[in-house]
Structures are given as structure tokens and as C-alpha cells.
Design a protein around this motif. Structure first.
Motif, short mmCIF file in Angstrom:
data_model
loop_
_atom_site.label_atom_id
_atom_site.label_comp_id
_atom_site.label_asym_id
_atom_site.label_seq_id
_atom_site.Cartn_x
_atom_site.Cartn_y
_atom_site.Cartn_z
N GLY A 44 37.95 33.36 43.72
CA GLY A 44 37.92 33.78 42.47
C GLY A 44 38.82 34.72 42.06
O GLY A 44 39.42 34.45 40.99
N THR A 45 39.28 35.71 42.81
CA THR A 45 40.43 36.57 42.60
C THR A 45 41.90 35.57 42.20
O THR A 45 42.40 36.05 41.27
N VAL A 46 41.98 34.66 43.25
CA VAL A 46 43.30 33.95 42.96
C VAL A 46 43.50 33.41 41.74
O VAL A 46 44.29 33.08 41.05
N MET A 47 42.24 32.72 41.43
CA MET A 47 42.06 31.88 40.27
C MET A 47 42.13 32.67 39.12
O MET A 47 42.87 32.15 38.17
N LEU A 48 41.61 33.68 39.02
CA LEU A 48 41.60 34.62 37.98
C LEU A 48 43.34 35.10 37.66
O LEU A 48 43.95 35.03 36.74
N ILE A 49 44.06 35.28 38.76
CA ILE A 49 45.42 35.80 38.79
C ILE A 49 46.17 34.60 38.11
O ILE A 49 47.16 34.79 37.38
N LEU A 50 46.03 33.28 38.74
CA LEU A 50 46.69 32.11 38.37
C LEU A 50 46.37 31.72 37.09
O LEU A 50 47.49 31.63 36.27
N LEU A 89 41.05 27.56 34.76
CA LEU A 89 41.04 28.56 36.16
C LEU A 89 40.34 29.97 35.77
O LEU A 89 39.80 30.70 36.83
N LEU A 90 40.46 30.41 34.62
CA LEU A 90 39.86 31.68 34.46
C LEU A 90 38.31 31.55 34.28
O LEU A 90 37.86 32.59 34.93
N LEU A 91 37.75 30.57 34.02
CA LEU A 91 36.42 30.25 33.76
C LEU A 91 35.93 30.36 35.32
O LEU A 91 34.97 30.96 35.63
N LEU A 92 36.54 29.52 36.06
CA LEU A 92 36.23 29.19 37.50
C LEU A 92 36.30 30.54 38.06
O LEU A 92 35.39 30.84 38.98
N GLY A 93 37.48 31.25 37.82
CA GLY A 93 37.45 32.53 38.70
C GLY A 93 36.62 33.42 38.38
O GLY A 93 36.01 34.18 39.33
N TYR A 94 36.15 33.64 37.16
CA TYR A 94 35.09 34.48 36.90
C TYR A 94 33.59 34.11 37.18
O TYR A 94 33.13 34.79 37.72
N TYR A 95 33.43 32.60 37.34
CA TYR A 95 32.05 32.33 37.81
C TYR A 95 32.21 32.48 39.24
O TYR A 95 31.22 32.97 39.92
N LEU A 96 33.03 32.36 40.19
CA LEU A 96 33.25 32.58 41.60
C LEU A 96 33.26 34.06 41.71
O LEU A 96 32.48 34.40 42.86
N TYR A 97 33.49 34.92 41.09
CA TYR A 97 33.62 36.22 41.40
C TYR A 97 32.28 36.97 41.17
O TYR A 97 31.72 37.72 41.86
N ARG A 98 31.49 36.25 40.13
CA ARG A 98 30.33 36.77 39.62
C ARG A 98 29.16 35.89 40.57
O ARG A 98 27.87 36.48 40.25
N ALA A 99 29.26 34.90 41.28
CA ALA A 99 28.12 33.95 41.63
C ALA A 99 27.54 34.37 42.82
O ALA A 99 28.20 35.31 43.66
N GLN A 100 26.47 34.26 42.94
CA GLN A 100 25.46 34.74 43.97
C GLN A 100 25.40 33.65 44.99
O GLN A 100 24.81 32.48 44.57
#
Length: 192
Positions: A44-50, A89-100
Motif C-alpha cells: 500500500g505504501t509503495v503504491m501510494l508513493i508511485l 495506484l492512489l486508490l489501491l494504495g489507500y485501500y491496502l493501507y486501510r484494509a483489514q
């Protein structure tokens, strides 16, 4: 009795010698395991940065060397659909960072998003295959060139559209499993 040999050591001294622990050698191979939560947060962090780097690289015309490098790498491969990539990438990164991880299948979300995005790139490559500058980029042209001879251009368009919708449904987790779970919970409610 000078000619007699010494008597054998007593039992207690033998057992005390045998009871001493023998040091064991450790195995040199380690069993490394990484928790799925850590992998999810790192991805998630890598996707947010990219996503942020691509957003800056695509929308700021006079960027630095790194953003120009990213733009020059992404633009030829993904064509016109590259403008959508930073937001995905931003949406997927946010989703991965917040997902349970216990409530969601984030791996399926990633696979569904990738299938949907690549199918969209393929549709753009298929539609603009005869243009002097293909709008699908190198990836779209490769997908169109692979599928068109196999099942014709209209068939390839239909297959890519179906894959794009299936990828979206998989990414949004609109599977039959949720509706089955919902129906079974309604069936257990008693109306008294």
C-alpha cells in the motif's frame, strides 16, 4: 594387594558423566516468514508513493529528472490510459493501507484491478490499432496484436470488455459469496 587392578568406577560417577548435556549444533538455515499484514502495508505504501510520483510526473510539465524519467517510462507503455494510472495506484494504495486482512481479500482486489486496467489498455490498443500513434501504448498494442488474429478484432473487443467488467467486479468484491451470506442471514431472522 599390589598386583590387582583398580576396581571399575562406581555407577554414580558413570551416570553423572553421562548426564552432562551435550551441546547441540544449531541449524544454519533460518525459517523466515513475513506476516501478511506487513506485506499489505508495504504494498500500500509503495503504491501510494508511485501514485504520487506518477501524478506529479504526468501533470507537472517541467518536473525534475525523476518525474521526467517516470513519464518517459510510463507514457510509451500505457499510452492515453496512463492518465488513469496514478489515480488507480492512489486508490489501491489507500485501500491496502486501510484494509483489514481478516475481513477483506486484498489480493483479489489487486488482481481484479490489474486485469481491469490491462483490459482497458487493450481496448484502447484495439480501437486505435490503425492510427499512426496507437493510444493504447506498447502494452495495448501487444494485447491487441495477440488477440486479434486469434478471435478477430470484434471478438477481442468483446473478450477484453468482459475481462474489464469481471476485473472490476472482482476488485470491488461483488461476488456471489456476499449475496449468499446476505441471503442466509435474512433466512435466519424469524418474524414473530
Amino acid at each position: 594387594m599390589p598386583g590387582r587392578a583398580k576396581a571399575a568406577p562406581s555407577r554414580s560417577t558413570r551416570s553423572s558423566r553421562a548426564a552432562a548435556p551435550v551441546p547441540r549444533r544449531r541449524r544454519s538455515g533460518r525459517n523466515w516468514t513475513i506476516n501478511g499484514e506487513i506485506i499489505r502495508i508495504i504494498l500500500g505504501t509503495v503504491m501510494l508513493i508511485l501514485g504520487v510520483m506518477l501524478l506529479i510526473g504526468l501533470f507537472v510539465p517541467s518536473g525534475g529528472q525523476l518525474t521526467n524519467f517516470i513519464r518517459n517510462i510510463v507514457a510509451p507503455w500505457f499510452g492515453t490510459v496512463r492518465w488513469l494510472l496514478p489515480f488507480v495506484l492512489l486508490l489501491l494504495g489507500y485501500y491496502l493501507y486501510r484494509a483489514q486482512s481478516d475481513n477483506s481479500d486484498w489480493e483479489l482486489t489487486l488482481v481484479g484491478s490489474a486485469v481491469s486496467y490491462l483490459s482497458l489498455v487493450g481496448v484502447f490498443g484495439l480501437v486505435t490499432a490503425n492510427d499512426p500513434t496507437p493510444r493504447g501504448g506498447g502494452v495495448g498494442a501487444a494485447i491487441a496484436d495477440f488477440l486479434s488474429p486469434l478471435i478477430s478484432a470484434p471478438g477481442a473487443g468483446l473478450v477484453l470488455t468482459i475481462l474489464m467488467i469481471a476485473g472490476l467486479l472482482l476488485a470491488l468484491d461483488m461476488s456471489d459469496r456476499k449475496s449468499t451470506r446476505l441471503n442466509s442471514s435474512h433466512a435466519n431472522i424469524s418474524y414473530a
